[in-house]
Write a protein that holds these residues in place. Structure first.
Motif, PDB file in Angstrom:
ATOM      1  N   ASP A 122       0.840  -1.198   0.000  1.00 49.06           N
ATOM      2  CA  ASP A 122       0.000   0.000   0.000  1.00 49.06           C
ATOM      3  C   ASP A 122       0.881   1.256   0.000  1.00 49.06           C
ATOM      4  O   ASP A 122       1.878   1.307   0.717  1.00 49.06           O
ATOM      5  N   GLY A 123       0.509   2.209  -0.835  1.00 49.84           N
ATOM      6  CA  GLY A 123       1.273   3.458  -0.877  1.00 49.84           C
ATOM      7  C   GLY A 123       2.489   3.341  -1.782  1.00 49.84           C
ATOM      8  O   GLY A 123       3.436   4.116  -1.698  1.00 49.84           O
ATOM      9  N   SER A 125       3.206   4.177  -4.553  1.00 46.58           N
ATOM     10  CA  SER A 125       3.614   5.338  -5.369  1.00 46.58           C
ATOM     11  C   SER A 125       4.692   6.148  -4.625  1.00 46.58           C
ATOM     12  O   SER A 125       5.358   6.996  -5.187  1.00 46.58           O
ATOM     13  N   ASN A 213      -5.851  14.846   3.973  1.00 49.05           N
ATOM     14  CA  ASN A 213      -5.317  15.547   2.798  1.00 49.05           C
ATOM     15  C   ASN A 213      -6.079  16.866   2.628  1.00 49.05           C
ATOM     16  O   ASN A 213      -7.170  16.898   2.059  1.00 49.05           O
ATOM     17  N   TYR A 245       0.414  14.570   7.679  1.00 48.05           N
ATOM     18  CA  TYR A 245      -0.164  13.718   6.640  1.00 48.05           C
ATOM     19  C   TYR A 245       0.947  13.251   5.715  1.00 48.05           C
ATOM     20  O   TYR A 245       1.578  14.043   5.045  1.00 48.05           O
ATOM     21  N   GLY A 247       0.514  10.519   3.511  1.00 45.02           N
ATOM     22  CA  GLY A 247      -0.055  10.065   2.237  1.00 45.02           C
ATOM     23  C   GLY A 247       0.255   8.604   1.970  1.00 45.02           C
ATOM     24  O   GLY A 247       0.082   8.100   0.875  1.00 45.02           O
ATOM     25  N   SER A 248       0.727   7.907   2.983  1.00 42.80           N
ATOM     26  CA  SER A 248       0.936   6.453   2.925  1.00 42.80           C
ATOM     27  C   SER A 248       0.203   5.907   4.138  1.00 42.80           C
ATOM     28  O   SER A 248       0.616   6.154   5.278  1.00 42.80           O
ATOM     29  N   MET A 249      -0.881   5.161   3.910  1.00 41.38           N
ATOM     30  CA  MET A 249      -1.800   4.843   5.011  1.00 41.38           C
ATOM     31  C   MET A 249      -1.116   4.138   6.177  1.00 41.38           C
ATOM     32  O   MET A 249      -1.343   4.490   7.330  1.00 41.38           O
ATOM     33  N   PHE A 263      -7.124  10.097  12.058  1.00 35.72           N
ATOM     34  CA  PHE A 263      -6.840   9.998  10.615  1.00 35.72           C
ATOM     35  C   PHE A 263      -8.182  10.045   9.891  1.00 35.72           C
ATOM     36  O   PHE A 263      -9.126   9.340  10.275  1.00 35.72           O
ATOM     37  N   TYR A 265     -10.090   9.937   6.021  1.00 36.87           N
ATOM     38  CA  TYR A 265     -10.197   9.985   4.580  1.00 36.87           C
ATOM     39  C   TYR A 265     -11.692  10.058   4.259  1.00 36.87           C
ATOM     40  O   TYR A 265     -12.344   9.026   4.085  1.00 36.87           O
ATOM     41  N   LYS A 275     -11.833   7.149  -0.653  1.00 31.97           N
ATOM     42  CA  LYS A 275     -10.835   6.517  -1.530  1.00 31.97           C
ATOM     43  C   LYS A 275     -10.413   5.157  -1.001  1.00 31.97           C
ATOM     44  O   LYS A 275     -10.112   4.261  -1.778  1.00 31.97           O
ATOM     45  N   LEU A 276     -10.373   4.979   0.310  1.00 34.98           N
ATOM     46  CA  LEU A 276      -9.768   3.777   0.878  1.00 34.98           C
ATOM     47  C   LEU A 276     -10.696   2.571   0.773  1.00 34.98           C
ATOM     48  O   LEU A 276     -11.922   2.682   0.855  1.00 34.98           O
ATOM     49  N   GLU A 281      -7.978  -2.142   3.608  1.00 36.46           N
ATOM     50  CA  GLU A 281      -7.415  -0.929   4.220  1.00 36.46           C
ATOM     51  C   GLU A 281      -8.265  -0.537   5.433  1.00 36.46           C
ATOM     52  O   GLU A 281      -7.795  -0.505   6.558  1.00 36.46           O
TER      53      GLU A 281
END
Ligand code: P6P
Length: 339
Positions: A122-123, A125, A213, A245, A247-249, A263, A265, A275-276, A281
């Motif tokens: 996860d994450g 990217s 975010n 934040y 950006g990686s859960m 946290f 989202y 999104k999750l 997740e």
């Protein structure tokens, strides 16, 4: 003396799980075997992620390597490693991965009674810039002993037997709950073993951090906007919260679990269900938060009560310190009353 005992009485994750198992005399060790295969997968991914930067340098990750073979992207590689490890455990019957459109039904000769839902990396990217990423997983028992069906992985999160994550960061940390609290283990590379370093994790009842975010602020609904406003401009004279934040859960959740806070989202106009993903997740992280004394809320109800309709369903999620989540629940309840 106590420190010495700790040094010589190495509580590895394997020993820890076997100790847990000894509480169920009738258990045949299936769960321990399953967990050991998940741990094996995490050790492999940890090693591959740590080499990723180097691999990129020598042209391996994501490009053709010196033999001219196309090197798999890390998330694809991680997915294959977990699928193969879980099947070879002989203890699973259905696997759901973030990477695979369809659920995997294990062939009868290798079938066991557990269903595993997971996000192998996860994450991902964030790999190229060195931000911590992670594997997230949840474990269900098949509903009845007959043929496995998709409904076996469309159970509410409260039916999970266990959940956890492995964070690949400055150290490799494995956080696990089997329903009796939360424990954290750190990989000792020299031993190749996860050692108990965070026994019985409890999240602070209230935190000083909010994690969202802010770039999505223009799309938020009323209660989320009001809550974040309150974090930044508290009316009761208390100090404002800090924003953290990543950006990686896995990284955001690990910090929330250890330091406290909330946290978020949320759903927004662009993504009405947030999104999750529910199965691999939202549910595992909600399970861990409740086991650590926190809570998890979807904007409508307790996150673990949600019954998913498809394996890649999304949901808004607000989770963390008990009192912080209570505040946002009150704002959504007030909104509900107005409607
Ligand atoms: P955004 C990573 O892509 C991820 O799935 C989670 O790990 C992370 O919490 C979230 O998305 C970040 O999303 O929209 O804030 O970039």
């Amino acid at each position: 003396h106590a420190a010495d005992v700790h040094k010589t009485d190495l509580m590895t994750i394997t020993r820890f799980v076997l100790n847990e198992q000894s509480k169920y005399p009738e258990s045949r060790g299936d769960f321990s075997i399953l967990l050991n295969h998940i741990v094996l997968g995490c050790k492999f991914v940890c090693s591959a992620v740590n080499k990723a930067g180097l691999a990129k340098l020598i042209g391996l990750a994501g490009e053709t390597n010196i033999q001219g073979e196309e090197q798999k992207k890390l998330d694809v590689l991680s997915n294959e490693v977990f699928i193969k490890a879980l099947i070879s455990s002989g203890r699973t019957c259905i696997l759901v991965s973030e990477e695979d459109e369809e659920a995997t039904f294990v062939e009868p000769s290798k079938r066991g009674k557990y269903c595993v839902v997971f996000d192998p990396l996860d994450g991902s990217s964030n790999i190229d810039c060195g931000v911590s990423i992670g594997t997230i997983f949840g474990i269900y028992m098949i509903k009845d002993g007959s043929e496995p069906v998709l409904e076996d992985v469309l159970q509410p999160g409260k039916n999970m037997l266990a959940a956890g994550y492995c964070m690949y960061g400055s150290s490799c940390t494995f956080v696990l709950s089997t329903g009796t609290g939360v424990n954290g283990f750190t990989l000792d590379p020299s031993l190749g073993e996860f050692i108990l370093t965070h026994p019985d994790i409890k999240i602070p009842k209230k935190g000083k951090i909010y994690s969202v975010n802010e770039g999505n602020a223009k799309n938020w609904d009323g209660p989320t906007a009001k809550y974040v406003e309150k974090c930044k401009f508290p009316k009761d004279g208390s100090s404002s919260k800090s924003l953290r934040y990543i950006g990686s859960m896995v990284a955001d959740i690990h910090r929330t679990l250890l330091y406290g806070g909330i946290f978020l989202y949320p759903a927004d106009k662009k993504s009405p269900n947030g999104k999750l993903r529910v199965l691999y997740e939202v549910f595992p992280m909600s399970f861990l938060m409740e086991q650590a004394g926190g809570q998890a809320f979807t904007g409508k109800h307790r996150a673990l009560d949600l019954v998913p309709n498809n394996i890649h369903e999304r949901s808004p999620i607000f989770l963390g310190s008990y009192d912080d989540v209570e505040e946002i629940k009150a704002l959504y309840a007030a909104e509900e009353k107005k409607e």
